[in-house]
Motif scaffolding. Sequence first.
Motif, short mmCIF file in Angstrom:
data_model
loop_
_atom_site.label_atom_id
_atom_site.label_comp_id
_atom_site.label_asym_id
_atom_site.label_seq_id
_atom_site.Cartn_x
_atom_site.Cartn_y
_atom_site.Cartn_z
N ASP A 59 0.83 -1.20 0.00
CA ASP A 59 0.00 0.00 0.00
C ASP A 59 0.86 1.25 0.00
O ASP A 59 0.60 2.22 -0.70
CB ASP A 59 -0.92 0.01 1.23
N ARG A 60 1.88 1.18 0.85
CA ARG A 60 2.76 2.32 0.98
C ARG A 60 3.50 2.59 -0.34
O ARG A 60 3.60 3.73 -0.79
CB ARG A 60 3.78 2.02 2.08
N ASP A 73 2.55 1.69 -3.33
CA ASP A 73 1.58 2.17 -4.30
C ASP A 73 1.31 3.65 -4.11
O ASP A 73 1.31 4.44 -5.06
CB ASP A 73 0.28 1.36 -4.13
N HIS A 74 1.13 4.04 -2.88
CA HIS A 74 0.83 5.42 -2.55
C HIS A 74 1.97 6.35 -2.97
O HIS A 74 1.77 7.37 -3.63
CB HIS A 74 0.56 5.52 -1.05
N ARG A 75 3.18 5.97 -2.57
CA ARG A 75 4.34 6.81 -2.86
C ARG A 75 4.59 6.93 -4.36
O ARG A 75 4.87 8.00 -4.88
CB ARG A 75 5.62 6.22 -2.21
N ARG A 121 2.52 6.64 -6.80
CA ARG A 121 1.52 7.49 -7.46
C ARG A 121 1.74 8.97 -7.13
O ARG A 121 1.57 9.83 -7.98
CB ARG A 121 0.11 7.04 -7.10
N GLU A 122 2.14 9.23 -5.91
CA GLU A 122 2.40 10.60 -5.49
C GLU A 122 3.53 11.22 -6.34
O GLU A 122 3.40 12.32 -6.85
CB GLU A 122 2.77 10.59 -4.01
N GLU A 164 2.63 11.58 -10.01
CA GLU A 164 1.77 12.74 -10.21
C GLU A 164 2.60 14.01 -10.24
O GLU A 164 2.44 14.86 -11.11
CB GLU A 164 0.74 12.78 -9.07
N GLU A 182 2.09 9.95 -14.72
CA GLU A 182 1.07 8.95 -14.40
C GLU A 182 0.61 8.12 -15.61
O GLU A 182 0.44 6.92 -15.50
CB GLU A 182 -0.15 9.63 -13.79
#
Lengths: 367, 287
Positions: free
Chosen positions: A114-115, A117-119, A121-122, A125, A130
């Motif tokens: 999760d972490r 994936d989050h990072r 994408r951040e 972006e 993206e």
Amino acid sequence: MAEIRLEQLAHSYHGNPSKPADYALRHMEHVWEQGGAYALLGPSGCGKSTLLNIISGLLVPSEGRVLYDGKSVNDLSPQQRNIAQVFQFPVVYDTMTVFENLAFPLRNQGHDRDRIDHRVREVAEALEIEPLLSRKAQNLTADEKQKVSMGRGLVRDDVAAILFDEPLTVIDPQLKWRLRRKLKEIHQRFNVTMVYVTHDQLEASTFADKIAVMYQGQIVQFGTPRELFENPQHTFVGYFIGSPGMNLLDITLGSSGVELEGRVLPVEESIVAQLRRGGEGRLQLGIRPEFVQLVASEASTLHGQVDLVQDQGTFKIVDVRLDTPSAAVIKARLGEEQLVPEGRVGLTFPAAWQRFYRDDRLVEIMP
Amino acid sequence: MKPYNNKAWWLVLPVFVLVAFSAIIPMMTVVNYSVQDIFDPSTRYFVGTEWYREILTDPRLLDSLMRQFVYSFCVLAIEVPLGIIVALSMPRRGLGVPFSLILLSLPLLVPWNVVGTIWQIIGREDIGLYGWTLNSLGLDYNYASNPRDAWATVLVMDVWHWTSLVALLCYSGLRSIPDVYYQAARIDRASSWAVFRYIQLPKLKNVLLIAVMLRFMDSFMIYTEPFVLTGGGPGTATTFLSQTLTQMALGQFDLGRAAAFSLIYFLIILLVTWVFYTAMTHNDNKG
């Protein structure tokens, strides 16, 4: 996140360095404070990349220490130092997708899905990549690849610092400017120390709060872009920063004051006295082209012929050839609205902007 | 006026003549033979596709073909990974570089029949280092009478002879990877397995393609070494395709059949090489 301190650091690619020229980096003391945005500016071959590789641990310095938050990391590998570095030419893992490329450093550290994936994408972006996330890295264009390389540097938020080694060399000028802004934004957002190596002063001053100017293996000045412009501590900084660089004129101290090839220059008595106290050495007067004033020839002791006028759009650069034996050229930068005189002119240098150098180092003048 | 004429064809002509004599004419001769029962120009009889049908159902040939595939598979399965490992462990700088390059080049410089002879001697249980050692260790090794031993010896011989080629190709591939990739991997905290998997192996792909194709083609056509070492025996255990072909063409002087067989042989090599090539490059153009 860390403060990076260089202590008596020196490096030579020779086995037994005996003279200063053997050193790629000459002994230096320097501190990069936590959270700063710094540029390391200098011409090709001045040791910028060497210094960066020593900070990241790719190179082991021959002398001195590198300290992260006060702890020596000389014996630690780049892996153990936990630092990010982006190189001049794009490095991507061809067989991976863009997402996997960005996730790679995080996966190597064993972060959870999760972490990661989050990072990823951040960062994707922030870098505007993206839409590329599911593409194979191999088929990207050079600037897309470089964004991916930069992304791999930015994706880890626990690093001591992020080092950039001329990362925008392969990027188009338009995009270059935007990416620089992006980096600055990312810097403000993540509050991580960034050191940005470049040989382009514009790039350095738009990115960094403070610039370290390197010359012949040494940091000759560390300061804000304004300080570098107004108070160059070294003739090299004067010459390298600014467009065009500072005019540097060899001067001597004669019986009647400061002389330029026999012509007496109007320099205040107290300054001449301070210069006389300084002892031996090559003396130079530095004056930025922005501050050179072209006046009627009777109004000055220094004269020359207007040799060449280059119109740069918003300003003009005027070359004035002095009528001294050396026929040195002084550049003056005039605003668009100013009239360019023709033929013989006089030159004056405002006292506030005169800088004096002894053996290339600035002579501090006390008021 | 159109700036157009056919004079340029004259420039292509020499190459065309050369290729005609080196490939097209001999090949067409073979095609011609393959549809006839022929002994000499006056003793010939048109048979159409009969030879082809016969060959494709001949158990002796099919056995030989099977054997050949197994052999080439083993050669690739051993030599490619081994070559990569050797290349990875070779020194990158210093005196070790020329030393290891020369050492690895040596087997490649030995003529095929000499390789066969060397291994014939090394494999002997009375005076050969390899045969004697195995037997003293209590293994009943005899390449002349035991099919398994014969196979092992032919394989080991090929590995000895040709792994160097794979290793040298891989070494050159590894040397061409810029240092910055390794530096980036260290910064990204990649393990040495990840460096191999994501940097070295992908960058080696092109040289590996060449290595795999060369080793496949060569091993699929192998003739001299097993012929010298075992003569195809014991029985037909190490009789590979080219030996079967030679027996047919020169031993029995069965030219028509041998010609049909040669063409099938050629097409198999072409087909398999094409499959390798396509399989290894099909990802390159995907987005």
